[in-house]
Each structure stands twice: as C-alpha cells, then as structure tokens.
Scaffold this motif. Sequence first.
Motif, mmCIF file in Angstrom:
data_model
loop_
_atom_site.group_PDB
_atom_site.id
_atom_site.type_symbol
_atom_site.label_atom_id
_atom_site.label_comp_id
_atom_site.label_asym_id
_atom_site.label_seq_id
_atom_site.Cartn_x
_atom_site.Cartn_y
_atom_site.Cartn_z
ATOM 1 N N PHE A 200 0.830 -1.211 0.000
ATOM 2 C CA PHE A 200 0.000 0.000 0.000
ATOM 3 C C PHE A 200 0.862 1.257 0.000
ATOM 4 C CE2 PHE A 200 0.599 -1.341 4.388
ATOM 5 C CZ PHE A 200 0.962 -0.170 5.028
ATOM 6 N N PHE A 201 2.119 1.156 0.470
ATOM 7 C CA PHE A 201 3.020 2.305 0.439
ATOM 8 C C PHE A 201 3.414 2.695 -0.988
ATOM 9 C CE2 PHE A 201 4.763 1.412 4.928
ATOM 10 C CZ PHE A 201 4.040 2.450 5.472
ATOM 11 N N LEU A 202 3.314 1.772 -1.926
ATOM 12 C CA LEU A 202 3.837 2.002 -3.273
ATOM 13 C C LEU A 202 3.170 3.180 -3.980
ATOM 14 C CD1 LEU A 202 4.155 -1.685 -4.521
ATOM 15 C CD2 LEU A 202 6.038 -0.017 -4.434
ATOM 16 N N THR A 203 1.898 3.404 -3.698
ATOM 17 C CA THR A 203 1.126 4.380 -4.478
ATOM 18 C C THR A 203 0.737 5.624 -3.687
ATOM 19 O OG1 THR A 203 -0.883 3.131 -3.936
ATOM 20 C CG2 THR A 203 0.205 2.631 -6.035
ATOM 21 N N THR A 204 1.383 5.844 -2.547
ATOM 22 C CA THR A 204 1.047 7.017 -1.732
ATOM 23 C C THR A 204 1.135 8.302 -2.551
ATOM 24 O OG1 THR A 204 1.883 5.931 0.262
ATOM 25 C CG2 THR A 204 1.645 8.324 0.323
ATOM 26 N N ASP A 205 0.079 9.110 -2.472
ATOM 27 C CA ASP A 205 0.000 10.357 -3.243
ATOM 28 C C ASP A 205 -0.332 11.501 -2.291
ATOM 29 O OD1 ASP A 205 -0.445 12.434 -4.986
ATOM 30 O OD2 ASP A 205 -2.210 11.539 -5.951
ATOM 31 N N PHE A 206 0.629 12.378 -2.069
ATOM 32 C CA PHE A 206 0.421 13.512 -1.168
ATOM 33 C C PHE A 206 -0.149 14.738 -1.878
ATOM 34 C CE2 PHE A 206 3.921 11.157 0.976
ATOM 35 C CZ PHE A 206 3.272 10.886 2.170
ATOM 36 N N SER A 207 -0.300 14.690 -3.191
ATOM 37 C CA SER A 207 -0.726 15.883 -3.930
ATOM 38 C C SER A 207 -2.143 16.314 -3.571
ATOM 39 C CB SER A 207 -0.622 15.641 -5.441
ATOM 40 O OG SER A 207 -1.574 14.689 -5.875
ATOM 41 N N THR A 208 -2.913 15.414 -2.970
ATOM 42 C CA THR A 208 -4.289 15.726 -2.581
ATOM 43 C C THR A 208 -4.415 16.019 -1.082
ATOM 44 O OG1 THR A 208 -4.679 13.341 -2.375
ATOM 45 C CG2 THR A 208 -5.317 14.384 -4.450
ATOM 46 N N MET A 209 -3.313 16.045 -0.366
ATOM 47 C CA MET A 209 -3.347 16.286 1.082
ATOM 48 C C MET A 209 -3.410 17.793 1.334
ATOM 49 S SD MET A 209 -0.924 14.665 4.099
ATOM 50 C CE MET A 209 0.372 15.907 4.088
ATOM 51 N N THR A 210 -4.603 18.334 1.238
ATOM 52 C CA THR A 210 -4.780 19.784 1.262
ATOM 53 C C THR A 210 -4.999 20.359 2.657
ATOM 54 O OG1 THR A 210 -7.138 19.469 0.839
ATOM 55 C CG2 THR A 210 -5.719 19.814 -1.074
ATOM 56 N N THR A 211 -5.360 19.542 3.635
ATOM 57 C CA THR A 211 -5.612 20.052 4.978
ATOM 58 C C THR A 211 -4.305 20.559 5.593
ATOM 59 O OG1 THR A 211 -7.359 18.400 5.224
ATOM 60 C CG2 THR A 211 -6.605 19.477 7.226
ATOM 61 N N PRO A 212 -4.330 21.685 6.290
ATOM 62 C CA PRO A 212 -3.107 22.199 6.907
ATOM 63 C C PRO A 212 -2.472 21.166 7.832
ATOM 64 C CG PRO A 212 -4.844 23.847 6.991
ATOM 65 C CD PRO A 212 -5.486 22.587 6.507
ATOM 66 N N ALA A 213 -1.142 21.078 7.800
ATOM 67 C CA ALA A 213 -0.450 20.101 8.630
ATOM 68 C C ALA A 213 0.958 20.562 8.937
ATOM 69 C CB ALA A 213 -0.421 18.733 7.947
#
Length: 318
Positions: A200-213
């Motif tokens: 499941f790690f292979l396809t991690t996509d952060f481009s949609t992680m829009t919430t402030p962090a």
Amino acid sequence: MSNPAYADTPGSPTPVLSVSPVVLPSPGRTLDLEMRVSAPVTGSDLPIILLSHGLGFSNNLSSLNGYAPLANFWAAHGFVVIQPTHLDSRTLTLNPDKPGAAPHWRTRAEDIKRILDQLDAIEAAVPQLLGRLDRSRIAVAGHSMGGHTASLLLGARLTDPHDGSAVDLADPRIKAGVLLAAPGRGGDALTEFTAENYPFFLTTDFSTMTTPALVVAGDKDDSAFLTVAGPAWHVDPYTLSPGPKSLLTLFDAEHGLGGVSGYDVAETTDENPERVAAVARLTWAYLRSELYPEDSAWQAAHDVLIAGADPHGRIETK
C-alpha cells in the motif's frame, strides 16, 4: 473557565483527567474499539486531538497506553486527547493475514472516523466531558505508521493493492494535523522488503493532502529497512503536498524523535527529553494557531526556537 481563544505560550499545566479504556461498540470490527481519553480537569469549548499510535517492539506503547509525553502535555494545555488502540497493536495479537481481515492501513483510518461519528457516546462514557467539547476544532496527529494514518485522513490517497481501487479517506471534520516521522512517497523510494510486505506504500500520493499540517522529521531518521531515500523520505509529506504546510526538522533526531512514544523507552535510539519537550511545545503551538487563527502561539514558538543558542531544529512553511 472556558478554553482561551488566545494563548501564545503554553502557560502552567493544569491537572489532567485520563480515562481508559473507553470502549465503543464497533459492529463489523474484529473487536470493539478501545481508547484513552485525556482532558484538562477544568475548561469548556475544548479542542480535540485524535492521536494515532505507531508500531514498534514494545508491547504497550503501540496502544492507548503510549505517547504519554505528548498526550499529557497537550491535555494539560487545553486539548482533549483521544487515543485509540488500532487493530495492529501488539496488545491485541491479532493475525493480520486471517482470511477476510481488512488491511490495517484502512482500519486505522476507520477507527478515527468511528470516534468522530460517536463523540456523543464518548461524552456519555466520560461524564466529566459532557458538553465540554468543541467539535468545530478537531486535529489528528500520528507517529510513524500513525503518521500514515493521519496523512490519509488529511487527504493523501493511495491505490488499494488488493483490488486496484482508488482510496480516499479524507475527513472534512479534521481541520489540521501533525505528522511525526511519517512515511514518505512510494515507488523507487521503497526497499524491496517494503514493496513486498507493505504494498500500500507504493502508491502514496500527497498531492491531494490539502488540509493544513505540520510535518515533523528527524534529520538522522534513515528508516533504512523501509526506504532507500534516507531521512529525506520523512520530509515527503511536506515537499509533495500542497500548502498550507509547515515542516519542523529536528537536528540529530532519529525515528523516535527523542522518545515521543513513552517515558523512558528503552527502544528509543536517540533519547533526548529536551527534544521531546520541544516537540510537545511546538506541536501544541502549531495546533493552537491552526485551530484558532488569531492565536500567535505558533509564531511565538518559532521565535523562541530560532532565538536559542543551540536550537533543536528549524521550521519552514509554504
């Protein structure tokens, strides 16, 4: 006494009420969901942090019993902290390969959503909390695998390796997050071991992680059994996601970030109580300012950090 709208410094800690296990009936889950709930004894309109544990060698730290250095600090300074025991906890000794068992990367995020769905039940189980929660100010935090869980709830996506479906577990009720030593990108950044055992790690996509962090990464955290990218791998959630984001790079810190998973943890390779205290203060300040935009806590914490003769790290923002 209400939760102050402005608190640019942590101030003196207040007494904390901690209740465990709080048990949520969980139809469809292998076991009912157990959690620890910690809160200041006084105050109302209290913001909430959902804290997702990581994995590790110790039996109890990867459960509702872990992460006391963070949970106690946050609760003593105005937050309600809810810590679930996920199904991959060593305390449960469940077989993840049992036929029909849901993958834990998914059940972890579902645990957090279940808690948000049942805040009324949690208040009923902890009467001292009744009417004291501010449900408009909710954050998620997680360390290591818990950081992966938090990233999915903040908007990161992946492809389910079992059926090829796109997975979106973002929750709009969560307004901010803290990722502590979280996993980075997939693809060629992974070791062969990781690709085979944690596909499941292979396809991690952060481009949609829009919430402030706030992404917290140790500059000596090479996680060599998971990644070939070195410490930079843990910076990926910051580099590869859209703003607004902040990055706290901790100097000389390894995966335990000084020992955030518990007090006097023998497995911590970089034990440093002062570093842990800094992480607690800085993450508190970040969440205060994200959940209360007029609060200057984050700027004040940044100023203190850079003013020190021997700072614990550096901060970047975008």
